[in-house]
Design an enzyme around this catalytic site. Structure first.
Site, PDB file in Angstrom:
ATOM      1  N   ASP A  82      10.801   0.417  -2.033  1.00 34.79           N
ATOM      2  CA  ASP A  82       9.848  -0.580  -1.526  1.00 34.79           C
ATOM      3  C   ASP A  82       9.489  -0.261  -0.072  1.00 34.79           C
ATOM      4  O   ASP A  82      10.226   0.452   0.620  1.00 34.79           O
ATOM      5  CB  ASP A  82      10.460  -1.987  -1.636  1.00 34.79           C
ATOM      6  CG  ASP A  82       9.402  -3.094  -1.543  1.00 34.79           C
ATOM      7  OD1 ASP A  82       8.216  -2.783  -1.359  1.00 34.79           O
ATOM      8  OD2 ASP A  82       9.794  -4.275  -1.643  1.00 34.79           O
ATOM      9  N   GLY A  83       8.400  -0.812   0.383  1.00 30.09           N
ATOM     10  CA  GLY A  83       7.967  -0.679   1.766  1.00 30.09           C
ATOM     11  C   GLY A  83       8.549  -1.786   2.634  1.00 30.09           C
ATOM     12  O   GLY A  83       9.427  -2.544   2.202  1.00 30.09           O
ATOM     13  N   GLU A  88      10.963  -9.285  -4.455  1.00 31.14           N
ATOM     14  CA  GLU A  88      11.479  -8.077  -3.795  1.00 31.14           C
ATOM     15  C   GLU A  88      12.957  -8.255  -3.437  1.00 31.14           C
ATOM     16  O   GLU A  88      13.772  -7.352  -3.633  1.00 31.14           O
ATOM     17  CB  GLU A  88      10.653  -7.781  -2.536  1.00 31.14           C
ATOM     18  CG  GLU A  88       9.239  -7.333  -2.869  1.00 31.14           C
ATOM     19  CD  GLU A  88       8.330  -7.182  -1.661  1.00 31.14           C
ATOM     20  OE1 GLU A  88       7.311  -6.503  -1.785  1.00 31.14           O
ATOM     21  OE2 GLU A  88       8.631  -7.755  -0.588  1.00 31.14           O
ATOM     22  N   GLY A 117       4.792  -9.227   3.905  1.00 30.09           N
ATOM     23  CA  GLY A 117       3.388  -9.163   4.311  1.00 30.09           C
ATOM     24  C   GLY A 117       2.454  -9.248   3.111  1.00 30.09           C
ATOM     25  O   GLY A 117       1.322  -9.709   3.225  1.00 30.09           O
ATOM     26  N   SER A 121       0.819  -1.214   0.000  1.00 30.85           N
ATOM     27  CA  SER A 121       0.000   0.000   0.000  1.00 30.85           C
ATOM     28  C   SER A 121       0.857   1.269   0.000  1.00 30.85           C
ATOM     29  O   SER A 121       0.431   2.299  -0.535  1.00 30.85           O
ATOM     30  CB  SER A 121      -0.951  -0.017   1.199  1.00 30.85           C
ATOM     31  OG  SER A 121      -0.236  -0.169   2.408  1.00 30.85           O
ATOM     32  N   LYS A 125      10.055  -8.211   5.533  1.00 30.56           N
ATOM     33  CA  LYS A 125       9.178  -7.947   4.399  1.00 30.56           C
ATOM     34  C   LYS A 125       8.444  -9.231   4.024  1.00 30.56           C
ATOM     35  O   LYS A 125       8.834 -10.306   4.427  1.00 30.56           O
ATOM     36  CB  LYS A 125       9.997  -7.456   3.200  1.00 30.56           C
ATOM     37  CG  LYS A 125      10.620  -6.075   3.427  1.00 30.56           C
ATOM     38  CD  LYS A 125      11.326  -5.505   2.203  1.00 30.56           C
ATOM     39  CE  LYS A 125      10.586  -5.654   0.921  1.00 30.56           C
ATOM     40  NZ  LYS A 125       9.202  -5.120   0.932  1.00 30.56           N
ATOM     41  N   LYS A 134       6.047   1.089  11.642  1.00 28.15           N
ATOM     42  CA  LYS A 134       6.922  -0.019  11.213  1.00 28.15           C
ATOM     43  C   LYS A 134       8.261  -0.030  11.948  1.00 28.15           C
ATOM     44  O   LYS A 134       9.025  -0.988  11.811  1.00 28.15           O
ATOM     45  CB  LYS A 134       7.180   0.072   9.701  1.00 28.15           C
ATOM     46  CG  LYS A 134       5.945   0.198   8.829  1.00 28.15           C
ATOM     47  CD  LYS A 134       5.144  -1.067   8.824  1.00 28.15           C
ATOM     48  CE  LYS A 134       3.920  -1.053   7.932  1.00 28.15           C
ATOM     49  NZ  LYS A 134       4.146  -0.933   6.530  1.00 28.15           N
TER      50      LYS A 134
END
Ligand code: 5RP
Length: 220
Positions: free
Chosen positions: A79-80, A101, A94, A28, A92, A119
């Site tokens: 990236d998140g 990734e 999720g 998101s 990472k 986070k």
């Protein structure tokens, strides 16, 4: 937290340079980054995507998506993350996109991680650690994870009867109950289990820059 995610994503746009092929993560927070990238799409050559979900969003904006094999090393990956410690080690996966990734992070000179403040953690592990596994090895890997870590693996399901299937055709085990003191060591150890495709620890290749969304965004 969505406003913080948007602010982090907007702040990452300054790392995008003219003519670049940009590595694009999943999730998101990255969705806001893709929206931002759409505004400057004529300045970039294109992207490499870490998931079918991001590829669909990029293409919907008319942004070219290249195969990593065609482009070689990338200058930038954005990236998140699900968790981030003070040394920029990450959990990472999720969104179940951890394998692609990790490949793109490894192929990139600079990895910019965009997160909201929730986070940030002192020790990784409160967020269950995603592990992508070859389907026939699911039960073997689950038993080995228990023996090696003392954590509790949970098979990630879409609903009561159907497991989540990754873009690579594999399953995800979410490993609960960890407090990770040595992220790079644990990553190396879990990578050795036969049947493990990818461990969602990004410590051997951590982020280079972390942007925490806020007014103003904070970078470290
Ligand atoms: C996907 C990921 C995501 O980066 C992570 O889950 C964070 O997602 P979001 O930005 O939606 O909070 O690793 O596999």
């Amino acid at each position: 937290m969505s406003e913080a995610k948007r602010l982090a994503a907007e702040a990452a746009l300054k790392y995008v340079e003219d003519g670049m092929i940009v590595g694009v993560g999943t999730g998101s927070t990255v969705a806001y980054f893709i929206d931002g990238l759409a505004r400057i799409k004529h300045q970039i050559k294109g992207t490499v995507s870490s998931s079918e979900q991001s590829t669909a969003a990029l293409k919907a904006h008319g942004i070219d998506v290249f195969d990593l094999n065609e482009v070689g090393e990338l200058s930038l990956y954005v990236d998140g993350a699900d968790e981030c410690d003070g040394a920029k080690n990450l959990i990472k996966g999720g969104g179940a996109a951890l394998t692609r990734e990790k490949i793109i992070a490894e192929a990139s000179k600079q990895f910019v991680c965009i997160i909201d403040p929730s986070k940030q953690v002192k020790y990784l592990g409160k967020f269950p650690l995603p592990v992508e596994v070859i389907p026939m090895a699911r039960s073997l890997v689950a038993r080995t994870l228990v023996k090696m870590t003392g954590g509790q693996p949970v098979w990630r399901m879409k609903d009561e009867t159907s497991p989540i299937i990754t873009d690579n055709g594999n399953y995800i085990l979410d490993l609960h109950g960890l407090q990770i003191a040595d992220p790079a060591g644990l990553e190396a150890k879990l990578n050795q289990i036969p049947g493990v495709v990818t461990v969602g620890l990004f410590a051997q290749r951590a982020a280079d820059v972390v942007i925490v969304g806020g007014e103003p965004p904070v970078e470290f």
